[in-house]
Motif scaffolding. Structure first.
Motif, PDB file in Angstrom:
ATOM      1  N   ILE A 271     -10.584 -12.656  39.468  1.00  0.00           N
ATOM      2  CA  ILE A 271     -10.972 -11.774  38.363  1.00  0.00           C
ATOM      3  C   ILE A 271     -12.343 -12.199  37.850  1.00  0.00           C
ATOM      4  CG2 ILE A 271     -10.321 -10.777  36.147  1.00  0.00           C
ATOM      5  CD1 ILE A 271      -7.509 -11.652  36.588  1.00  0.00           C
ATOM      6  N   VAL A 272     -13.188 -11.221  37.557  1.00  0.00           N
ATOM      7  CA  VAL A 272     -14.530 -11.469  37.033  1.00  0.00           C
ATOM      8  C   VAL A 272     -14.581 -10.976  35.586  1.00  0.00           C
ATOM      9  CG1 VAL A 272     -16.996 -11.092  37.345  1.00  0.00           C
ATOM     10  CG2 VAL A 272     -15.474 -11.124  39.348  1.00  0.00           C
TER      11      VAL A 272
ATOM     12  N   ALA B 223     -14.706  -7.370  34.257  1.00  0.00           N
ATOM     13  CA  ALA B 223     -15.668  -6.608  35.045  1.00  0.00           C
ATOM     14  C   ALA B 223     -15.072  -6.113  36.353  1.00  0.00           C
ATOM     15  CB  ALA B 223     -16.912  -7.444  35.334  1.00  0.00           C
ATOM     16  N   GLU B 224     -14.230  -6.949  36.988  1.00  0.00           N
ATOM     17  CA  GLU B 224     -13.685  -6.585  38.293  1.00  0.00           C
ATOM     18  C   GLU B 224     -12.480  -7.452  38.640  1.00  0.00           C
ATOM     19  OE1 GLU B 224     -12.958  -4.340  40.562  1.00  0.00           O
ATOM     20  OE2 GLU B 224     -15.100  -3.911  40.817  1.00  0.00           O
ATOM     21  N   LEU B 225     -11.638  -6.921  39.508  1.00  0.00           N
ATOM     22  CA  LEU B 225     -10.507  -7.676  40.050  1.00  0.00           C
ATOM     23  C   LEU B 225     -10.507  -7.513  41.563  1.00  0.00           C
ATOM     24  CD1 LEU B 225      -6.885  -7.974  38.836  1.00  0.00           C
ATOM     25  CD2 LEU B 225      -7.280  -7.172  41.163  1.00  0.00           C
ATOM     26  N   PHE B 226     -10.357  -8.616  42.279  1.00  0.00           N
ATOM     27  CA  PHE B 226     -10.278  -8.597  43.743  1.00  0.00           C
ATOM     28  C   PHE B 226      -8.934  -9.188  44.166  1.00  0.00           C
ATOM     29  CE2 PHE B 226     -14.805  -9.166  42.664  1.00  0.00           C
ATOM     30  CZ  PHE B 226     -15.361  -8.065  43.299  1.00  0.00           C
TER      31      PHE B 226
ATOM     32  N   MET C  86     -18.390 -13.241  48.842  1.00  0.00           N
ATOM     33  CA  MET C  86     -17.783 -13.403  47.527  1.00  0.00           C
ATOM     34  C   MET C  86     -18.859 -13.349  46.437  1.00  0.00           C
ATOM     35  SD  MET C  86     -15.168 -16.420  46.304  1.00  0.00           S
ATOM     36  CE  MET C  86     -13.927 -16.075  45.056  1.00  0.00           C
ATOM     37  N   GLN C  87     -19.947 -14.061  46.646  1.00  0.00           N
ATOM     38  CA  GLN C  87     -21.027 -14.105  45.665  1.00  0.00           C
ATOM     39  C   GLN C  87     -21.667 -12.727  45.496  1.00  0.00           C
ATOM     40  OE1 GLN C  87     -23.580 -17.590  45.576  1.00  0.00           O
ATOM     41  NE2 GLN C  87     -25.381 -16.267  45.654  1.00  0.00           N
ATOM     42  N   HIS C  88     -21.864 -12.010  46.583  1.00  0.00           N
ATOM     43  CA  HIS C  88     -22.491 -10.683  46.522  1.00  0.00           C
ATOM     44  C   HIS C  88     -21.628  -9.707  45.720  1.00  0.00           C
ATOM     45  CE1 HIS C  88     -24.496  -6.977  47.652  1.00  0.00           C
ATOM     46  NE2 HIS C  88     -23.331  -6.514  48.118  1.00  0.00           N
ATOM     47  N   LEU C  89     -20.334  -9.665  45.994  1.00  0.00           N
ATOM     48  CA  LEU C  89     -19.455  -8.729  45.314  1.00  0.00           C
ATOM     49  C   LEU C  89     -19.314  -9.056  43.829  1.00  0.00           C
ATOM     50  CD1 LEU C  89     -16.671  -8.138  47.995  1.00  0.00           C
ATOM     51  CD2 LEU C  89     -18.531  -6.601  47.323  1.00  0.00           C
TER      52      LEU C  89
ATOM     53  N   LEU D 294     -21.073  -7.665  38.154  1.00  0.00           N
ATOM     54  CA  LEU D 294     -21.689  -8.058  36.881  1.00  0.00           C
ATOM     55  C   LEU D 294     -23.008  -7.324  36.644  1.00  0.00           C
ATOM     56  CD1 LEU D 294     -21.043 -11.904  37.063  1.00  0.00           C
ATOM     57  CD2 LEU D 294     -20.005 -10.307  35.428  1.00  0.00           C
ATOM     58  N   GLY D 295     -23.416  -6.513  37.634  1.00  0.00           N
ATOM     59  CA  GLY D 295     -24.675  -5.777  37.494  1.00  0.00           C
ATOM     60  C   GLY D 295     -25.890  -6.612  37.766  1.00  0.00           C
ATOM     61  N   ASP D 296     -25.725  -7.748  38.444  1.00  0.00           N
ATOM     62  CA  ASP D 296     -26.873  -8.623  38.759  1.00  0.00           C
ATOM     63  C   ASP D 296     -27.599  -8.133  40.003  1.00  0.00           C
ATOM     64  OD1 ASP D 296     -26.033 -10.061  36.639  1.00  0.00           O
ATOM     65  OD2 ASP D 296     -25.097 -11.679  37.803  1.00  0.00           O
TER      66      ASP D 296
END
Length: 231
Positions: free
Chosen positions: A199-200, A208-211, A221-224, A229-231
């Motif tokens: 979870i992010v 923000a997100e759940l995987f 993982m880092q990209h998603l 987060l909109g980065d």
């Protein structure tokens, strides 16, 4: 007119009766053993793993946890300032968990307050989960590559020492993790009943997100996560 049984007939009846009783006893033993044994994890076709039932004699996080590598869970530098950044919709504003990787130490502030002010990545795992075993070193690498994020684990199983032992076995001894013996975290977040789950959270504590999946490499993982987060 019925014939009285002879001694020989009585002996045969006794032998047959004993044979039947012994056979039934042998057949019942595996059934009894299966009832009283600990339930095994059930693997879903997706590769994630369902949590087994909590047993009455399971090890609690409140008991002494032995680790050769103590890792503190995040704490904000200024609790008052951090708390002021939280949204009223912060998901974990009322959730408290002990820090598994620091001997079961309980914080006085909620998870949302501990993580406030920085994006947070939470990896939910369990010691018995084969996909978690493969993913935990990746999560630790994610934490080392991204100091601008809080990257933490939540061990979702009552056997805290087993969680510590797995982290040490995998060499994931720099990954801060919390202990959830009573399914507090997954109840608060309503996440799928599988592990691993990631979870992010945004800096204000909103999700923000759940995987609900396993990551095979740190780059994906880092990209998603950055995208969520909109980065």
């Amino acid at each position: 007119m019925a014939t009285m049984p002879t001694d020989h007939d009585r002996t045969r009846i006794v032998i047959v009766t004993l044979t039947v009783i012994i056979g039934l006893a042998v057949a019942v033993v595996p059934i009894v053993a299966s009832v009283f044994s600990d339930p095994a994890p059930v693997t879903r076709s997706s590769g994630s793993t369902e949590s087994p039932e909590i047993t009455a004699d399971a090890t609690s996080a409140d008991q002494q946890l032995n680790s050769t590598h103590a890792v503190d869970c995040p704490e904000p530098a200024n609790k008052a300032t951090a708390a002021s950044t939280l949204s009223k919709d912060a998901e974990l504003a009322n959730v408290h968990l002990p820090c598994l990787t620091n001997g079961g130490k309980q914080s006085r502030v909620s998870l949302a307050e501990q993580w406030a002010g920085k994006p947070t990545v939470v990896n939910v795992w369990a010691w018995w989960c084969a996909p978690c075993r493969a993913e935990l070193p990746i999560v630790q690498q994610l934490a080392q590559n991204n100091p601008q994020w809080n990257v933490v684990g939540v061990h979702l199983d009552p056997k805290g020492q087993a969680g510590i032992d797995l982290l040490q076995e995998l060499g994931a001894t720099h990954l801060a993790s919390y202990q959830d013996s009573q399914h507090v975290f997954d109840s608060a977040t309503s996440i799928p009943k599988v592990v691993p789950v990631t979870i992010v959270y945004r800096p204000d504590g909103t999700r923000a997100e759940l995987f609900a999946r396993t990551f095979d490499n740190v780059q994906e993982m880092q990209h998603l996560i950055a995208t969520s987060l909109g980065d």
